[in-house]
Design a protein around this motif. Structure first.
Motif, PDB file in Angstrom:
ATOM      1  N   PRO A 155      15.358   1.447  -2.600  1.00  0.00           N
ATOM      2  CA  PRO A 155      16.442   0.514  -2.923  1.00  0.00           C
ATOM      3  C   PRO A 155      15.894  -0.702  -3.679  1.00  0.00           C
ATOM      4  CG  PRO A 155      15.913   0.444  -0.585  1.00  0.00           C
ATOM      5  CD  PRO A 155      15.109   1.554  -1.176  1.00  0.00           C
ATOM      6  N   GLU A 156      16.767  -1.397  -4.385  1.00  0.00           N
ATOM      7  CA  GLU A 156      16.333  -2.547  -5.175  1.00  0.00           C
ATOM      8  C   GLU A 156      15.806  -3.685  -4.309  1.00  0.00           C
ATOM      9  OE1 GLU A 156      19.114  -3.921  -8.076  1.00  0.00           O
ATOM     10  OE2 GLU A 156      19.515  -1.900  -8.806  1.00  0.00           O
ATOM     11  N   ARG A 157      16.406  -3.891  -3.145  1.00  0.00           N
ATOM     12  CA  ARG A 157      15.963  -4.945  -2.222  1.00  0.00           C
ATOM     13  C   ARG A 157      15.907  -4.366  -0.825  1.00  0.00           C
ATOM     14  NH1 ARG A 157      19.026 -10.227  -2.752  1.00  0.00           N
ATOM     15  NH2 ARG A 157      17.330 -10.775  -1.385  1.00  0.00           N
ATOM     16  N   PHE A 158      14.874  -4.767  -0.070  1.00  0.00           N
ATOM     17  CA  PHE A 158      14.681  -4.213   1.266  1.00  0.00           C
ATOM     18  C   PHE A 158      13.831  -5.154   2.105  1.00  0.00           C
ATOM     19  CE2 PHE A 158      11.442  -2.523  -1.563  1.00  0.00           C
ATOM     20  CZ  PHE A 158      10.260  -2.796  -0.879  1.00  0.00           C
ATOM     21  N   VAL A 159      13.832  -4.907   3.429  1.00  0.00           N
ATOM     22  CA  VAL A 159      12.954  -5.603   4.361  1.00  0.00           C
ATOM     23  C   VAL A 159      11.898  -4.603   4.798  1.00  0.00           C
ATOM     24  CG1 VAL A 159      12.789  -6.742   6.611  1.00  0.00           C
ATOM     25  CG2 VAL A 159      14.769  -7.151   5.147  1.00  0.00           C
ATOM     26  N   LEU A 160      10.633  -4.954   4.607  1.00  0.00           N
ATOM     27  CA  LEU A 160       9.522  -4.080   4.961  1.00  0.00           C
ATOM     28  C   LEU A 160       9.297  -4.120   6.463  1.00  0.00           C
ATOM     29  CD1 LEU A 160       7.143  -2.289   3.968  1.00  0.00           C
ATOM     30  CD2 LEU A 160       5.792  -4.390   3.855  1.00  0.00           C
ATOM     31  N   LEU A 161       9.280  -2.948   7.100  1.00  0.00           N
ATOM     32  CA  LEU A 161       9.067  -2.863   8.541  1.00  0.00           C
ATOM     33  C   LEU A 161       7.653  -2.399   8.889  1.00  0.00           C
ATOM     34  CD1 LEU A 161      12.451  -1.206   9.534  1.00  0.00           C
ATOM     35  CD2 LEU A 161      11.838  -3.621   9.622  1.00  0.00           C
ATOM     36  N   ALA A 162       7.176  -1.342   8.209  1.00  0.00           N
ATOM     37  CA  ALA A 162       5.852  -0.795   8.503  1.00  0.00           C
ATOM     38  C   ALA A 162       5.388   0.051   7.332  1.00  0.00           C
ATOM     39  CB  ALA A 162       5.892   0.048   9.776  1.00  0.00           C
ATOM     40  N   ALA A 163       4.087   0.313   7.313  1.00  0.00           N
ATOM     41  CA  ALA A 163       3.513   1.171   6.279  1.00  0.00           C
ATOM     42  C   ALA A 163       2.317   1.915   6.862  1.00  0.00           C
ATOM     43  CB  ALA A 163       3.086   0.353   5.065  1.00  0.00           C
ATOM     44  N   VAL A 164       2.153   3.158   6.432  1.00  0.00           N
ATOM     45  CA  VAL A 164       1.004   3.974   6.810  1.00  0.00           C
ATOM     46  C   VAL A 164       0.389   4.488   5.519  1.00  0.00           C
ATOM     47  CG1 VAL A 164       0.256   6.076   7.992  1.00  0.00           C
ATOM     48  CG2 VAL A 164       2.024   4.646   9.007  1.00  0.00           C
ATOM     49  N   PHE A 165      -0.933   4.382   5.424  1.00  0.00           N
ATOM     50  CA  PHE A 165      -1.640   4.755   4.206  1.00  0.00           C
ATOM     51  C   PHE A 165      -2.461   6.017   4.453  1.00  0.00           C
ATOM     52  CE2 PHE A 165      -1.262   0.126   4.509  1.00  0.00           C
ATOM     53  CZ  PHE A 165      -0.409  -0.085   3.436  1.00  0.00           C
ATOM     54  N   ASP A 166      -2.177   7.056   3.713  1.00  0.00           N
ATOM     55  CA  ASP A 166      -2.924   8.318   3.766  1.00  0.00           C
ATOM     56  C   ASP A 166      -3.731   8.388   2.477  1.00  0.00           C
ATOM     57  OD1 ASP A 166      -3.854  10.844   4.316  1.00  0.00           O
ATOM     58  OD2 ASP A 166      -1.959  11.853   3.827  1.00  0.00           O
ATOM     59  N   GLU A 167      -4.994   7.953   2.558  1.00  0.00           N
ATOM     60  CA  GLU A 167      -5.806   7.843   1.351  1.00  0.00           C
ATOM     61  C   GLU A 167      -6.165   9.221   0.811  1.00  0.00           C
ATOM     62  OE1 GLU A 167      -9.057   5.164   1.733  1.00  0.00           O
ATOM     63  OE2 GLU A 167      -7.796   3.573   2.538  1.00  0.00           O
ATOM     64  N   PRO A 168      -6.313   9.317  -0.516  1.00  0.00           N
ATOM     65  CA  PRO A 168      -6.629  10.616  -1.117  1.00  0.00           C
ATOM     66  C   PRO A 168      -8.049  11.073  -0.767  1.00  0.00           C
ATOM     67  CG  PRO A 168      -6.513   8.899  -2.791  1.00  0.00           C
ATOM     68  CD  PRO A 168      -6.129   8.274  -1.504  1.00  0.00           C
ATOM     69  N   ALA A 169      -8.208  12.395  -0.721  1.00  0.00           N
ATOM     70  CA  ALA A 169      -9.512  13.005  -0.465  1.00  0.00           C
ATOM     71  C   ALA A 169      -9.731  14.082  -1.525  1.00  0.00           C
ATOM     72  CB  ALA A 169      -9.568  13.595   0.936  1.00  0.00           C
ATOM     73  N   PRO A 170     -10.399  13.738  -2.624  1.00  0.00           N
ATOM     74  CA  PRO A 170     -10.580  14.710  -3.709  1.00  0.00           C
ATOM     75  C   PRO A 170     -11.338  15.965  -3.287  1.00  0.00           C
ATOM     76  CG  PRO A 170     -11.175  12.497  -4.434  1.00  0.00           C
ATOM     77  CD  PRO A 170     -10.938  12.433  -2.966  1.00  0.00           C
ATOM     78  N   ALA A 171     -12.241  15.845  -2.318  1.00  0.00           N
ATOM     79  CA  ALA A 171     -12.999  17.009  -1.873  1.00  0.00           C
ATOM     80  C   ALA A 171     -12.094  18.061  -1.234  1.00  0.00           C
ATOM     81  CB  ALA A 171     -14.079  16.582  -0.875  1.00  0.00           C
ATOM     82  N   ARG A 172     -11.026  17.620  -0.606  1.00  0.00           N
ATOM     83  CA  ARG A 172     -10.071  18.549   0.014  1.00  0.00           C
ATOM     84  C   ARG A 172      -8.849  18.802  -0.875  1.00  0.00           C
ATOM     85  NH1 ARG A 172      -7.790  16.507   5.023  1.00  0.00           N
ATOM     86  NH2 ARG A 172      -8.079  14.445   4.139  1.00  0.00           N
ATOM     87  N   HIS A 173      -8.863  18.278  -2.077  1.00  0.00           N
ATOM     88  CA  HIS A 173      -7.732  18.391  -3.014  1.00  0.00           C
ATOM     89  C   HIS A 173      -6.471  17.783  -2.403  1.00  0.00           C
ATOM     90  CE1 HIS A 173     -10.227  20.877  -5.532  1.00  0.00           C
ATOM     91  NE2 HIS A 173     -10.474  21.685  -4.503  1.00  0.00           N
ATOM     92  N   HIS A 174      -6.652  16.651  -1.729  1.00  0.00           N
ATOM     93  CA  HIS A 174      -5.540  15.946  -1.092  1.00  0.00           C
ATOM     94  C   HIS A 174      -5.241  14.694  -1.910  1.00  0.00           C
ATOM     95  CE1 HIS A 174      -2.922  14.412   1.978  1.00  0.00           C
ATOM     96  NE2 HIS A 174      -3.661  13.333   2.133  1.00  0.00           N
TER      97      HIS A 174
END
Length: 174
Positions: free
Chosen positions: A68-87
């Protein structure tokens, strides 16, 4: 880990299995032309795929729809890339969309492609939110190559996310 299946989803699976069984019975018990029977099988199979994709959006899985154009951020989870696993990695955010400068009651989960700069922006926003400064976000289209915008796919990868402190509510005077 096997995810738990809610009762409603289990009932839908049983209903779709019964529909497939009825189509099988019709195909075996009737003298319809082969192309009618084939069309029924293809139609029911396509219906399964379509309904599965539709149910993912309502069963709590994160959506890849446009933010959406405007929102309130509640939480975030970061799944970092892993090139060795092609992720490729991903960023999952939970937010309340805003309408008429008021956050809506129900939060929504979104899945974004991983980007280091977005990781930093959202990470800083989560730290500020933990310190008591609720974060309000906005999305703007990224400035990119000019030309035929209708040829480029629309999605969250073409958006720039900005976060700022949510203004404190002003109490009315006496």
């Amino acid at each position: 880990m096997i995810p738990s299946v809610p009762n409603q989803l289990l009932m839908l699976i049983i209903a779709y299995t019964m529909l497939g069984f009825l189509v099988l019975c019709l195909c075996l018990a009737t003298r319809w032309a082969w192309w009618v029977k084939s069309a029924m099988v293809v139609l029911v199979s396509g219906f399964y795929v379509f309904s599965h994709q539709a149910l993912l959006g309502i069963s709590g899985w994160p959506t890849e729809d446009k933010l959406p154009e405007r929102f309130v951020l509640l939480a975030a989870v970061f799944d970092e890339p892993a090139p060795a696993r092609h992720h490729e990695g991903a960023i999952y955010i939970w937010l309340n969309p805003m309408k008429d400068n008021e956050p809506l009651d129900m939060p929504r989960s979104y899945k974004l492609p991983y980007a280091k700069d977005l990781h930093e922006i959202l990470g800083d926003g989560i730290k500020k939110a933990r310190d008591g400064n609720t974060q309000m976000g906005s999305t703007e289209p990224k400035r990119g190559p000019s030309g035929f915008a209708w040829l480029r796919p629309s999605g969250n990868d073409q958006l720039q996310i900005k976060l700022s402190d949510l203004p404190r509510a002003q109490l009315p005077g006496k």
